[in-house]
Design a protein around this motif. Sequence first.
Motif, PDB file in Angstrom:
ATOM      1  N   PRO A 187    -109.857   3.859 150.724  1.00  0.00           N
ATOM      2  CA  PRO A 187    -109.839   3.417 151.658  1.00  0.00           C
ATOM      3  C   PRO A 187    -109.762   4.237 153.025  1.00  0.00           C
ATOM      4  O   PRO A 187    -109.586   5.260 152.870  1.00  0.00           O
ATOM      5  CB  PRO A 187    -108.842   1.520 152.087  1.00  0.00           C
ATOM      6  CG  PRO A 187    -107.440   2.958 151.108  1.00  0.00           C
ATOM      7  CD  PRO A 187    -108.663   3.054 149.908  1.00  0.00           C
ATOM      8  N   LEU A 246    -107.040   4.488 156.077  1.00  0.00           N
ATOM      9  CA  LEU A 246    -106.275   3.449 156.135  1.00  0.00           C
ATOM     10  C   LEU A 246    -105.502   5.218 157.028  1.00  0.00           C
ATOM     11  O   LEU A 246    -105.589   5.375 156.632  1.00  0.00           O
ATOM     12  CB  LEU A 246    -104.881   3.135 155.124  1.00  0.00           C
ATOM     13  CG  LEU A 246    -104.084   2.678 155.682  1.00  0.00           C
ATOM     14  CD1 LEU A 246    -103.329   1.657 156.745  1.00  0.00           C
ATOM     15  CD2 LEU A 246    -102.476   2.449 154.549  1.00  0.00           C
ATOM     16  N   SER A 247    -105.997   4.378 158.940  1.00  0.00           N
ATOM     17  CA  SER A 247    -105.224   5.517 160.052  1.00  0.00           C
ATOM     18  C   SER A 247    -103.516   5.747 159.225  1.00  0.00           C
ATOM     19  O   SER A 247    -102.919   5.106 158.436  1.00  0.00           O
ATOM     20  CB  SER A 247    -105.289   5.359 161.078  1.00  0.00           C
ATOM     21  OG  SER A 247    -105.028   3.937 161.347  1.00  0.00           O
ATOM     22  N   SER A 298    -105.563   1.293 161.695  1.00  0.00           N
ATOM     23  CA  SER A 298    -106.527   0.682 161.360  1.00  0.00           C
ATOM     24  C   SER A 298    -106.832   0.512 160.049  1.00  0.00           C
ATOM     25  O   SER A 298    -106.377   1.784 159.491  1.00  0.00           O
ATOM     26  CB  SER A 298    -107.620   1.735 162.580  1.00  0.00           C
ATOM     27  OG  SER A 298    -107.876   2.682 162.445  1.00  0.00           O
ATOM     28  N   LEU A 299    -107.782   0.198 160.055  1.00  0.00           N
ATOM     29  CA  LEU A 299    -108.001  -0.209 158.012  1.00  0.00           C
ATOM     30  C   LEU A 299    -110.016  -0.288 157.981  1.00  0.00           C
ATOM     31  O   LEU A 299    -110.598  -1.076 159.021  1.00  0.00           O
ATOM     32  CB  LEU A 299    -107.828  -0.859 157.884  1.00  0.00           C
ATOM     33  CG  LEU A 299    -107.866  -1.285 155.508  1.00  0.00           C
ATOM     34  CD1 LEU A 299    -107.947   0.001 155.127  1.00  0.00           C
ATOM     35  CD2 LEU A 299    -107.449  -2.707 155.311  1.00  0.00           C
ATOM     36  N   THR A 300    -110.238   0.760 157.255  1.00  0.00           N
ATOM     37  CA  THR A 300    -111.846   0.607 157.091  1.00  0.00           C
ATOM     38  C   THR A 300    -112.205   0.530 155.779  1.00  0.00           C
ATOM     39  O   THR A 300    -112.014   1.135 155.434  1.00  0.00           O
ATOM     40  CB  THR A 300    -112.274   1.679 158.128  1.00  0.00           C
ATOM     41  OG1 THR A 300    -112.464   1.587 159.777  1.00  0.00           O
ATOM     42  CG2 THR A 300    -114.173   1.307 157.356  1.00  0.00           C
ATOM     43  N   VAL A 342    -107.400  -8.365 151.169  1.00  0.00           N
ATOM     44  CA  VAL A 342    -106.557  -7.669 152.231  1.00  0.00           C
ATOM     45  C   VAL A 342    -105.855  -8.038 151.625  1.00  0.00           C
ATOM     46  O   VAL A 342    -105.746  -9.234 152.537  1.00  0.00           O
ATOM     47  CB  VAL A 342    -107.192  -6.404 152.845  1.00  0.00           C
ATOM     48  CG1 VAL A 342    -105.627  -5.489 153.204  1.00  0.00           C
ATOM     49  CG2 VAL A 342    -108.222  -5.647 152.337  1.00  0.00           C
ATOM     50  N   ILE A 380    -101.611  -6.561 153.888  1.00  0.00           N
ATOM     51  CA  ILE A 380    -101.027  -5.454 154.810  1.00  0.00           C
ATOM     52  C   ILE A 380     -99.541  -6.242 154.649  1.00  0.00           C
ATOM     53  O   ILE A 380     -99.098  -7.813 155.358  1.00  0.00           O
ATOM     54  CB  ILE A 380    -101.839  -5.512 155.317  1.00  0.00           C
ATOM     55  CG1 ILE A 380    -102.688  -5.276 155.149  1.00  0.00           C
ATOM     56  CG2 ILE A 380    -101.050  -4.308 156.449  1.00  0.00           C
ATOM     57  CD1 ILE A 380    -103.752  -4.799 156.489  1.00  0.00           C
ATOM     58  N   VAL A 437    -100.673  -1.554 151.932  1.00  0.00           N
ATOM     59  CA  VAL A 437    -102.179  -2.186 151.988  1.00  0.00           C
ATOM     60  C   VAL A 437    -102.560  -2.145 150.463  1.00  0.00           C
ATOM     61  O   VAL A 437    -102.255  -1.264 150.363  1.00  0.00           O
ATOM     62  CB  VAL A 437    -103.231  -0.963 152.674  1.00  0.00           C
ATOM     63  CG1 VAL A 437    -104.265  -1.862 152.809  1.00  0.00           C
ATOM     64  CG2 VAL A 437    -102.266  -1.567 154.583  1.00  0.00           C
TER      65      VAL A 437
END
Length: 486
Positions: free
Chosen positions: A401, A403-404, A418-420, A427, A429, A471
Amino acid sequence: MPTTARVALVFCLLTGTSVHAQALLIADINRGESSSVPTDLTVYDGLLYFSADNGIRGRELWYFDATNHEADLAVDILADGGSNPSDLIVYDERLFFTAEDGIDSRNQLWAYDSMTGEATHIAVINPFQEFVVYNDKLFFAAGDGAASLAYYDASTNEVASVGASSTFLGPGDIIVYDDRLFFRAYDSNMAVDWELWSYNDATGTAEMVTDINPSGDSYPSGLTVYGECLYFGARENGSNEELWRHCANTGETKLVADIAPGDFFGSLPRNLTVYDDRLFFSATPDFIGDAELWAYDAASVEASQIQDTLDVYEMVVFDGRLFFRGDSNGRDLFAFDAGANVIARVAEDLTPLSFAPYGDRLYFSGDFPGTGPFPQAFGRELWATAASITSTEPEAVWESPMLSAAYPNPANEAVTFSLTLLRTQDVRIAILDQLGREVRQIYQGPVQASTIRSFVVDTGALAAGLYIVRVESESFVGTRKLTVVR
Protein backbone atom coordinates in the motif's frame (compact mmCIF):
# COMPACT_ATOMS: atom_id res chain seq x y z
CA MET A 1 10.39 32.43 -43.03
CA PRO A 2 7.97 29.72 -41.86
CA THR A 3 4.98 30.84 -39.87
CA THR A 4 3.78 29.73 -36.47
CA ALA A 5 0.21 29.08 -35.45
CA ARG A 6 -1.93 28.22 -32.46
CA VAL A 7 -4.36 25.33 -32.65
CA ALA A 8 -7.34 24.49 -30.49
CA LEU A 9 -7.66 21.20 -28.65
CA VAL A 10 -9.52 19.62 -25.79
CA PHE A 11 -7.53 19.60 -22.54
CA CYS A 12 -9.02 16.91 -20.34
CA LEU A 13 -8.08 16.80 -16.66
CA LEU A 14 -9.29 13.56 -15.13
CA THR A 15 -11.45 14.36 -12.12
CA GLY A 16 -10.55 13.83 -8.49
CA THR A 17 -8.18 15.26 -5.91
CA SER A 18 -5.31 13.30 -7.43
CA VAL A 19 -5.37 10.98 -10.41
CA HIS A 20 -3.72 7.56 -10.43
CA ALA A 21 -6.35 5.52 -12.27
CA GLN A 22 -3.96 4.89 -15.15
CA ALA A 23 -0.71 4.39 -13.22
CA LEU A 24 0.40 1.82 -10.67
CA LEU A 25 3.36 0.99 -8.53
CA ILE A 26 5.14 -2.01 -10.07
CA ALA A 27 8.07 -2.64 -7.71
CA ASP A 28 8.99 -1.16 -4.33
CA ILE A 29 12.66 -2.17 -4.43
CA ASN A 30 13.78 -0.09 -1.44
CA ARG A 31 10.90 -0.75 0.91
CA GLY A 32 9.02 1.88 2.86
CA GLU A 33 9.70 5.58 2.46
CA SER A 34 13.22 5.12 1.06
CA SER A 35 13.97 5.42 -2.64
CA SER A 36 15.52 2.96 -5.05
CA VAL A 37 15.54 5.62 -7.81
CA PRO A 38 15.33 3.34 -10.87
CA THR A 39 16.94 5.00 -13.91
CA ASP A 40 18.14 4.17 -17.43
CA LEU A 41 15.20 1.82 -18.10
CA THR A 42 16.10 -0.39 -21.07
CA VAL A 43 14.45 -3.49 -22.58
CA TYR A 44 16.86 -6.38 -23.17
CA ASP A 45 16.15 -10.05 -23.89
CA GLY A 46 12.49 -9.77 -22.92
CA LEU A 47 13.14 -8.08 -19.57
CA LEU A 48 13.23 -4.48 -18.33
CA TYR A 49 16.69 -3.60 -16.98
CA PHE A 50 17.56 -0.54 -14.95
CA SER A 51 19.89 0.86 -12.32
CA ALA A 52 18.53 0.91 -8.76
CA ASP A 53 19.48 0.87 -5.08
CA ASN A 54 17.69 -1.44 -2.64
CA GLY A 55 19.35 0.23 0.36
CA ILE A 56 21.71 -2.70 0.99
CA ARG A 57 23.98 -3.20 -2.01
CA GLY A 58 24.16 0.35 -3.31
CA ARG A 59 23.18 1.19 -6.88
CA GLU A 60 23.52 -1.88 -9.11
CA LEU A 61 21.94 -3.48 -12.19
CA TRP A 62 18.36 -4.76 -11.69
CA TYR A 63 15.63 -6.19 -13.89
CA PHE A 64 11.85 -6.56 -13.90
CA ASP A 65 10.12 -9.57 -15.47
CA ALA A 66 6.56 -8.77 -16.57
CA THR A 67 5.64 -12.46 -16.96
CA ASN A 68 5.98 -13.21 -13.24
CA HIS A 69 5.92 -9.62 -11.95
CA GLU A 70 9.26 -9.94 -10.16
CA ALA A 71 12.05 -7.40 -9.76
CA ASP A 72 15.47 -8.79 -8.87
CA LEU A 73 19.17 -7.97 -8.82
CA ALA A 74 20.88 -8.87 -12.11
CA VAL A 75 24.51 -8.34 -11.12
CA ASP A 76 26.35 -6.89 -8.10
CA ILE A 77 29.59 -5.42 -9.46
CA LEU A 78 30.64 -3.47 -6.38
CA ALA A 79 29.08 -5.08 -3.34
CA ASP A 80 30.52 -2.61 -0.82
CA GLY A 81 29.13 0.58 -2.28
CA GLY A 82 27.32 0.27 -5.58
CA SER A 83 28.79 0.42 -9.07
CA ASN A 84 26.32 3.05 -10.33
CA PRO A 85 25.54 1.51 -13.74
CA SER A 86 24.27 4.04 -16.29
CA ASP A 87 23.83 4.65 -20.04
CA LEU A 88 22.37 1.18 -20.69
CA ILE A 89 22.26 0.13 -24.36
CA VAL A 90 21.78 -3.18 -26.20
CA TYR A 91 24.64 -4.15 -28.52
CA ASP A 92 26.05 -7.48 -29.73
CA GLU A 93 23.23 -9.35 -27.94
CA ARG A 94 24.50 -7.99 -24.64
CA LEU A 95 23.60 -5.08 -22.38
CA PHE A 96 26.40 -2.51 -22.28
CA PHE A 97 26.71 0.20 -19.63
CA THR A 98 29.17 2.25 -17.62
CA ALA A 99 30.00 1.29 -14.05
CA GLU A 100 32.63 1.59 -11.33
CA ASP A 101 34.41 -1.37 -9.75
CA GLY A 102 36.08 0.46 -6.85
CA ILE A 103 39.60 -0.03 -8.25
CA ASP A 104 39.77 2.88 -10.65
CA SER A 105 37.80 6.07 -9.97
CA ARG A 106 36.99 6.46 -13.64
CA ASN A 107 33.85 5.11 -15.28
CA GLN A 108 34.43 1.83 -17.07
CA LEU A 109 32.77 -0.06 -19.89
CA TRP A 110 30.90 -3.22 -18.89
CA ALA A 111 28.68 -5.73 -20.68
CA TYR A 112 26.02 -8.00 -19.15
CA ASP A 113 25.07 -11.28 -20.86
CA SER A 114 21.63 -12.60 -19.93
CA MET A 115 22.57 -16.09 -21.14
CA THR A 116 25.33 -16.44 -18.54
CA GLY A 117 24.01 -13.95 -15.97
CA GLU A 118 27.49 -12.43 -15.76
CA ALA A 119 28.92 -8.97 -16.32
CA THR A 120 32.25 -8.57 -18.11
CA HIS A 121 34.64 -5.65 -17.78
CA ILE A 122 35.47 -4.35 -21.28
CA ALA A 123 37.69 -1.29 -20.85
CA VAL A 124 38.64 1.71 -18.71
CA ILE A 125 37.96 4.92 -20.64
CA ASN A 126 36.53 8.02 -18.95
CA PRO A 127 33.99 9.54 -19.29
CA PHE A 128 31.31 7.66 -21.16
CA GLN A 129 28.17 9.25 -22.51
CA GLU A 130 25.62 8.80 -25.26
CA PHE A 131 26.28 5.29 -26.54
CA VAL A 132 25.25 4.89 -30.19
CA VAL A 133 25.40 1.74 -32.36
CA TYR A 134 26.78 2.66 -35.78
CA ASN A 135 28.38 0.49 -38.49
CA ASP A 136 28.25 -2.57 -36.16
CA LYS A 137 30.31 -0.74 -33.55
CA LEU A 138 29.43 0.91 -30.25
CA PHE A 139 30.43 4.59 -30.39
CA PHE A 140 30.69 6.97 -27.44
CA ALA A 141 32.50 10.05 -26.18
CA ALA A 142 35.53 9.24 -24.02
CA GLY A 143 38.59 10.85 -22.52
CA ASP A 144 40.11 11.99 -19.22
CA GLY A 145 40.19 15.61 -20.34
CA ALA A 146 38.34 17.03 -23.30
CA ALA A 147 36.31 14.11 -24.64
CA SER A 148 36.97 12.66 -28.08
CA LEU A 149 35.12 10.02 -30.09
CA ALA A 150 35.81 6.32 -29.47
CA TYR A 151 34.25 2.96 -30.26
CA TYR A 152 34.13 -0.67 -29.19
CA ASP A 153 34.11 -3.33 -31.90
CA ALA A 154 32.67 -6.60 -30.58
CA SER A 155 33.95 -8.58 -33.57
CA THR A 156 37.57 -7.77 -32.68
CA ASN A 157 37.06 -7.00 -28.97
CA GLU A 158 38.83 -3.73 -29.67
CA VAL A 159 38.40 -0.33 -28.06
CA ALA A 160 39.85 2.52 -30.10
CA SER A 161 39.71 6.27 -30.52
CA VAL A 162 38.63 7.76 -33.82
CA GLY A 163 41.69 9.13 -35.56
CA ALA A 164 39.86 12.22 -36.77
CA SER A 165 39.14 13.23 -33.17
CA SER A 166 42.26 15.38 -33.24
CA THR A 167 40.28 17.90 -35.31
CA PHE A 168 37.31 18.15 -32.92
CA LEU A 169 36.63 17.65 -29.22
CA GLY A 170 33.70 17.27 -26.85
CA PRO A 171 31.22 15.36 -29.04
CA GLY A 172 27.68 15.38 -27.69
CA ASP A 173 24.11 14.64 -28.86
CA ILE A 174 25.49 11.83 -31.04
CA ILE A 175 23.03 10.39 -33.59
CA VAL A 176 23.14 8.26 -36.76
CA TYR A 177 21.92 10.08 -39.89
CA ASP A 178 22.75 9.72 -43.60
CA ASP A 179 25.10 6.75 -42.88
CA ARG A 180 27.21 9.02 -40.70
CA LEU A 181 27.46 10.04 -37.06
CA PHE A 182 26.27 13.60 -36.47
CA PHE A 183 27.02 15.42 -33.23
CA ARG A 184 27.80 18.71 -31.56
CA ALA A 185 31.53 19.40 -31.12
CA TYR A 186 34.03 22.22 -31.10
CA ASP A 187 37.13 22.72 -33.20
CA SER A 188 40.21 21.59 -31.25
CA ASN A 189 41.70 25.03 -31.84
CA MET A 190 38.58 26.98 -30.77
CA ALA A 191 37.08 25.70 -27.51
CA VAL A 192 34.13 28.11 -27.63
CA ASP A 193 32.93 27.37 -31.17
CA TRP A 194 30.39 24.53 -30.81
CA GLU A 195 28.94 23.63 -34.20
CA LEU A 196 27.44 20.67 -36.11
CA TRP A 197 29.94 17.94 -37.08
CA SER A 198 29.77 14.53 -38.75
CA TYR A 199 31.98 11.43 -38.84
CA ASN A 200 32.03 8.84 -41.64
CA ASP A 201 33.32 5.49 -40.40
CA ALA A 202 33.70 4.13 -43.94
CA THR A 203 36.29 6.79 -44.77
CA GLY A 204 37.49 7.55 -41.25
CA THR A 205 36.97 11.28 -41.82
CA ALA A 206 35.26 13.99 -39.82
CA GLU A 207 34.16 17.45 -40.87
CA MET A 208 32.26 20.45 -39.65
CA VAL A 209 28.88 20.23 -41.38
CA THR A 210 27.86 23.84 -40.92
CA ASP A 211 29.01 26.92 -39.06
CA ILE A 212 25.69 28.49 -38.07
CA ASN A 213 27.32 31.16 -35.94
CA PRO A 214 30.65 32.09 -37.58
CA SER A 215 31.36 34.73 -34.96
CA GLY A 216 30.78 32.40 -32.01
CA ASP A 217 29.11 29.19 -31.13
CA SER A 218 25.69 27.91 -32.23
CA TYR A 219 25.63 24.94 -29.80
CA PRO A 220 23.24 22.62 -31.69
CA SER A 221 21.25 20.44 -29.28
CA GLY A 222 18.56 17.76 -29.28
CA LEU A 223 19.57 16.31 -32.67
CA THR A 224 16.59 14.33 -34.03
CA VAL A 225 15.94 12.74 -37.43
CA TYR A 226 12.56 13.73 -38.86
CA GLY A 227 11.67 12.85 -42.44
CA GLU A 228 14.78 13.20 -44.55
CA CYS A 229 16.41 15.89 -42.42
CA LEU A 230 18.16 16.37 -39.09
CA TYR A 231 16.45 18.83 -36.72
CA PHE A 232 17.92 20.55 -33.66
CA GLY A 233 17.89 23.68 -31.57
CA ALA A 234 20.61 26.21 -32.39
CA ARG A 235 21.48 29.89 -32.28
CA GLU A 236 23.01 32.00 -35.02
CA ASN A 237 24.12 35.00 -32.95
CA GLY A 238 25.22 33.69 -29.58
CA SER A 239 21.67 33.59 -28.20
CA ASN A 240 18.11 33.51 -29.62
CA GLU A 241 17.96 29.70 -29.88
CA GLU A 242 15.33 28.42 -32.32
CA LEU A 243 14.51 25.31 -34.39
CA TRP A 244 16.93 24.48 -37.25
CA ARG A 245 17.42 21.62 -39.68
CA HIS A 246 20.15 20.15 -41.89
CA CYS A 247 19.16 18.13 -44.99
CA ALA A 248 21.91 15.84 -46.28
CA ASN A 249 20.27 15.39 -49.71
CA THR A 250 20.55 19.11 -50.44
CA GLY A 251 23.37 20.04 -48.08
CA GLU A 252 21.18 22.89 -46.82
CA THR A 253 21.11 24.10 -43.21
CA LYS A 254 18.35 26.58 -42.37
CA LEU A 255 16.15 28.06 -39.66
CA VAL A 256 12.71 26.41 -39.85
CA ALA A 257 10.77 27.96 -36.94
CA ASP A 258 11.45 31.33 -35.33
CA ILE A 259 8.91 31.06 -32.52
CA ALA A 260 10.24 33.96 -30.45
CA PRO A 261 11.73 36.32 -33.07
CA GLY A 262 13.91 39.00 -31.61
CA ASP A 263 13.81 37.55 -28.12
CA PHE A 264 17.30 37.56 -26.60
CA PHE A 265 17.05 33.92 -25.49
CA GLY A 266 14.76 32.60 -28.24
CA SER A 267 12.17 29.88 -27.75
CA LEU A 268 14.74 27.27 -26.60
CA PRO A 269 13.25 24.20 -28.37
CA ARG A 270 13.81 21.04 -26.31
CA ASN A 271 12.68 17.40 -26.08
CA LEU A 272 12.36 16.89 -29.85
CA THR A 273 10.20 13.82 -30.58
CA VAL A 274 8.64 12.54 -33.81
CA TYR A 275 4.93 11.71 -33.51
CA ASP A 276 1.91 11.81 -35.86
CA ASP A 277 4.15 12.69 -38.85
CA ARG A 278 5.18 15.84 -37.02
CA LEU A 279 8.10 16.95 -34.87
CA PHE A 280 6.94 17.73 -31.34
CA PHE A 281 8.99 19.77 -28.89
CA SER A 282 8.70 22.13 -25.95
CA ALA A 283 9.26 25.82 -26.57
CA THR A 284 8.97 29.14 -24.77
CA PRO A 285 7.29 31.83 -26.90
CA ASP A 286 8.50 34.52 -24.50
CA PHE A 287 11.14 34.61 -21.81
CA ILE A 288 8.68 34.60 -18.90
CA GLY A 289 6.47 31.82 -20.30
CA ASP A 290 6.40 28.10 -19.66
CA ALA A 291 7.99 25.51 -21.94
CA GLU A 292 4.81 24.74 -23.87
CA LEU A 293 3.95 21.95 -26.30
CA TRP A 294 4.61 22.71 -29.98
CA ALA A 295 4.71 20.72 -33.23
CA TYR A 296 6.45 21.38 -36.54
CA ASP A 297 4.92 19.96 -39.73
CA ALA A 298 7.41 19.57 -42.58
CA ALA A 299 4.57 19.25 -45.11
CA SER A 300 3.09 22.66 -44.26
CA VAL A 301 6.41 24.15 -43.13
CA GLU A 302 4.64 25.47 -40.05
CA ALA A 303 5.10 25.29 -36.29
CA SER A 304 1.91 25.20 -34.23
CA GLN A 305 1.35 25.59 -30.51
CA ILE A 306 -0.52 22.54 -29.22
CA GLN A 307 -1.04 23.59 -25.60
CA ASP A 308 -0.16 26.81 -23.80
CA THR A 309 -0.68 26.24 -20.08
CA LEU A 310 1.66 23.34 -19.32
CA ASP A 311 5.37 23.24 -18.54
CA VAL A 312 6.45 20.35 -20.80
CA TYR A 313 9.46 18.10 -20.25
CA GLU A 314 10.54 14.64 -21.52
CA MET A 315 8.39 13.01 -24.22
CA VAL A 316 7.94 9.44 -25.44
CA VAL A 317 5.61 7.86 -28.01
CA PHE A 318 3.62 4.88 -26.72
CA ASP A 319 0.35 3.17 -27.65
CA GLY A 320 -0.40 5.72 -30.40
CA ARG A 321 -0.09 8.66 -28.01
CA LEU A 322 2.56 11.16 -27.00
CA PHE A 323 3.30 10.85 -23.28
CA PHE A 324 5.17 13.57 -21.43
CA ARG A 325 5.73 14.91 -17.97
CA GLY A 326 4.54 18.41 -17.35
CA ASP A 327 2.69 20.95 -15.25
CA SER A 328 4.14 22.29 -11.99
CA ASN A 329 7.84 21.29 -11.95
CA GLY A 330 7.01 18.39 -14.25
CA ARG A 331 5.23 16.41 -11.54
CA ASP A 332 2.36 15.04 -13.64
CA LEU A 333 2.10 12.51 -16.46
CA PHE A 334 0.14 13.57 -19.54
CA ALA A 335 -0.79 11.93 -22.85
CA PHE A 336 -1.65 13.67 -26.12
CA ASP A 337 -3.86 11.79 -28.60
CA ALA A 338 -3.42 13.42 -31.99
CA GLY A 339 -6.39 11.56 -33.50
CA ALA A 340 -8.82 12.92 -30.91
CA ASN A 341 -6.83 16.14 -30.44
CA VAL A 342 -7.03 15.67 -26.67
CA ILE A 343 -4.49 16.03 -23.87
CA ALA A 344 -5.35 14.03 -20.73
CA ARG A 345 -3.66 13.93 -17.38
CA VAL A 346 -2.75 10.29 -16.71
CA ALA A 347 -1.39 10.69 -13.18
CA GLU A 348 -0.55 13.46 -10.72
CA ASP A 349 2.37 14.09 -8.39
CA LEU A 350 4.63 11.26 -9.59
CA THR A 351 7.35 13.34 -11.30
CA PRO A 352 7.78 10.58 -13.93
CA LEU A 353 11.30 10.12 -15.33
CA SER A 354 13.23 7.65 -17.50
CA PHE A 355 10.42 6.32 -19.73
CA ALA A 356 10.61 2.91 -21.43
CA PRO A 357 7.87 1.05 -23.35
CA TYR A 358 7.87 -2.61 -22.27
CA GLY A 359 5.15 -5.04 -23.31
CA ASP A 360 1.77 -3.32 -23.21
CA ARG A 361 2.76 -0.68 -20.66
CA LEU A 362 4.89 2.41 -20.39
CA TYR A 363 7.28 2.10 -17.44
CA PHE A 364 8.93 4.96 -15.61
CA SER A 365 10.58 6.05 -12.39
CA GLY A 366 7.98 7.70 -10.15
CA ASP A 367 7.74 9.24 -6.70
CA PHE A 368 4.35 9.10 -4.98
CA PRO A 369 3.97 11.82 -2.30
CA GLY A 370 2.03 11.83 0.93
CA THR A 371 0.86 14.78 3.03
CA GLY A 372 2.74 17.79 4.35
CA PRO A 373 4.90 20.47 2.72
CA PHE A 374 7.66 18.03 1.69
CA PRO A 375 5.81 14.71 1.49
CA GLN A 376 7.18 11.35 0.50
CA ALA A 377 4.98 8.37 1.30
CA PHE A 378 6.92 6.12 -1.04
CA GLY A 379 10.39 6.83 -2.30
CA ARG A 380 11.08 6.92 -6.02
CA GLU A 381 10.31 3.44 -7.37
CA LEU A 382 9.28 1.61 -10.56
CA TRP A 383 5.85 2.58 -11.97
CA ALA A 384 3.92 1.92 -15.17
CA THR A 385 0.84 3.06 -16.99
CA ALA A 386 -2.00 0.69 -16.21
CA ALA A 387 -4.40 0.86 -19.13
CA SER A 388 -4.40 -2.93 -19.52
CA ILE A 389 -4.69 -4.03 -15.86
CA THR A 390 -6.86 -7.10 -15.37
CA SER A 391 -8.10 -8.91 -12.29
CA THR A 392 -6.06 -11.99 -13.25
CA GLU A 393 -2.73 -10.42 -12.31
CA PRO A 394 -0.99 -11.95 -9.28
CA GLU A 395 -1.33 -10.45 -5.83
CA ALA A 396 2.38 -9.65 -5.71
CA VAL A 397 1.81 -6.58 -7.83
CA TRP A 398 -0.57 -5.14 -5.26
CA GLU A 399 0.93 -6.10 -1.92
CA SER A 400 2.45 -2.73 -1.07
CA PRO A 401 0.00 0.00 0.00
CA MET A 402 1.02 3.60 -0.21
CA LEU A 403 0.71 4.76 3.38
CA SER A 404 2.13 8.22 3.94
CA ALA A 405 3.93 9.34 7.03
CA ALA A 406 1.76 11.20 9.55
CA TYR A 407 1.93 15.00 9.32
CA PRO A 408 2.67 16.92 11.40
CA ASN A 409 4.69 14.55 13.52
CA PRO A 410 5.08 15.18 16.45
CA ALA A 411 1.43 16.27 16.64
CA ASN A 412 -0.53 18.29 19.17
CA GLU A 413 -4.18 18.71 18.13
CA ALA A 414 -4.53 16.77 14.87
CA VAL A 415 -2.54 14.68 12.40
CA THR A 416 -3.17 13.76 8.77
CA PHE A 417 -2.03 10.78 6.75
CA SER A 418 -3.13 9.29 3.45
CA LEU A 419 -3.58 5.81 2.02
CA THR A 420 -3.60 4.69 -1.60
CA LEU A 421 -4.22 1.11 -2.74
CA LEU A 422 -3.63 -0.43 -6.11
CA ARG A 423 -6.73 -2.62 -5.88
CA THR A 424 -10.01 -2.11 -4.04
CA GLN A 425 -10.23 -3.88 -0.68
CA ASP A 426 -11.58 -3.52 2.86
CA VAL A 427 -9.26 -1.78 5.29
CA ARG A 428 -9.17 -1.29 9.04
CA ILE A 429 -7.14 1.58 10.54
CA ALA A 430 -6.49 1.93 14.25
CA ILE A 431 -4.24 3.74 16.74
CA LEU A 432 -2.21 1.51 19.08
CA ASP A 433 -0.19 2.44 22.17
CA GLN A 434 3.40 1.34 22.80
CA LEU A 435 2.20 -1.99 24.23
CA GLY A 436 0.20 -2.76 21.08
CA ARG A 437 -3.19 -2.09 22.70
CA GLU A 438 -5.79 -0.46 20.49
CA VAL A 439 -6.80 2.96 21.79
CA ARG A 440 -8.94 4.14 18.86
CA GLN A 441 -10.37 2.85 15.60
CA ILE A 442 -9.98 5.40 12.81
CA TYR A 443 -11.69 3.68 9.90
CA GLN A 444 -13.14 0.38 8.81
CA GLY A 445 -14.50 -0.16 5.31
CA PRO A 446 -13.55 -0.26 1.63
CA VAL A 447 -10.86 1.85 -0.01
CA GLN A 448 -11.10 2.16 -3.78
CA ALA A 449 -8.15 1.37 -6.02
CA SER A 450 -5.95 4.20 -7.33
CA THR A 451 -7.50 6.92 -5.18
CA ILE A 452 -6.00 8.90 -2.33
CA ARG A 453 -7.90 8.58 0.94
CA SER A 454 -6.86 11.16 3.51
CA PHE A 455 -7.56 10.61 7.20
CA VAL A 456 -7.49 13.33 9.85
CA VAL A 457 -7.01 12.09 13.42
CA ASP A 458 -7.91 14.27 16.40
CA THR A 459 -5.09 13.70 18.88
CA GLY A 460 -6.43 16.17 21.46
CA ALA A 461 -7.76 13.38 23.71
CA LEU A 462 -4.57 11.28 23.51
CA ALA A 463 -1.94 11.48 26.23
CA ALA A 464 1.55 12.55 25.23
CA GLY A 465 3.65 9.65 24.03
CA LEU A 466 4.45 7.31 21.17
CA TYR A 467 1.67 5.61 19.19
CA ILE A 468 1.39 3.37 16.13
CA VAL A 469 -0.96 3.90 13.21
CA ARG A 470 -1.84 0.38 12.03
CA VAL A 471 -3.43 -0.29 8.62
CA GLU A 472 -4.62 -3.84 8.00
CA SER A 473 -6.34 -5.48 5.03
CA GLU A 474 -6.61 -8.92 3.48
CA SER A 475 -3.23 -8.63 1.77
CA PHE A 476 -1.02 -6.45 3.97
CA VAL A 477 -0.34 -4.87 7.34
CA GLY A 478 1.29 -1.44 7.43
CA THR A 479 2.33 0.78 10.34
CA ARG A 480 3.53 4.33 10.90
CA LYS A 481 4.89 5.88 14.09
CA LEU A 482 3.08 8.84 15.64
CA THR A 483 4.34 11.03 18.47
CA VAL A 484 1.83 13.12 20.46
CA VAL A 485 3.15 16.12 22.41
CA ARG A 486 1.55 18.51 24.84
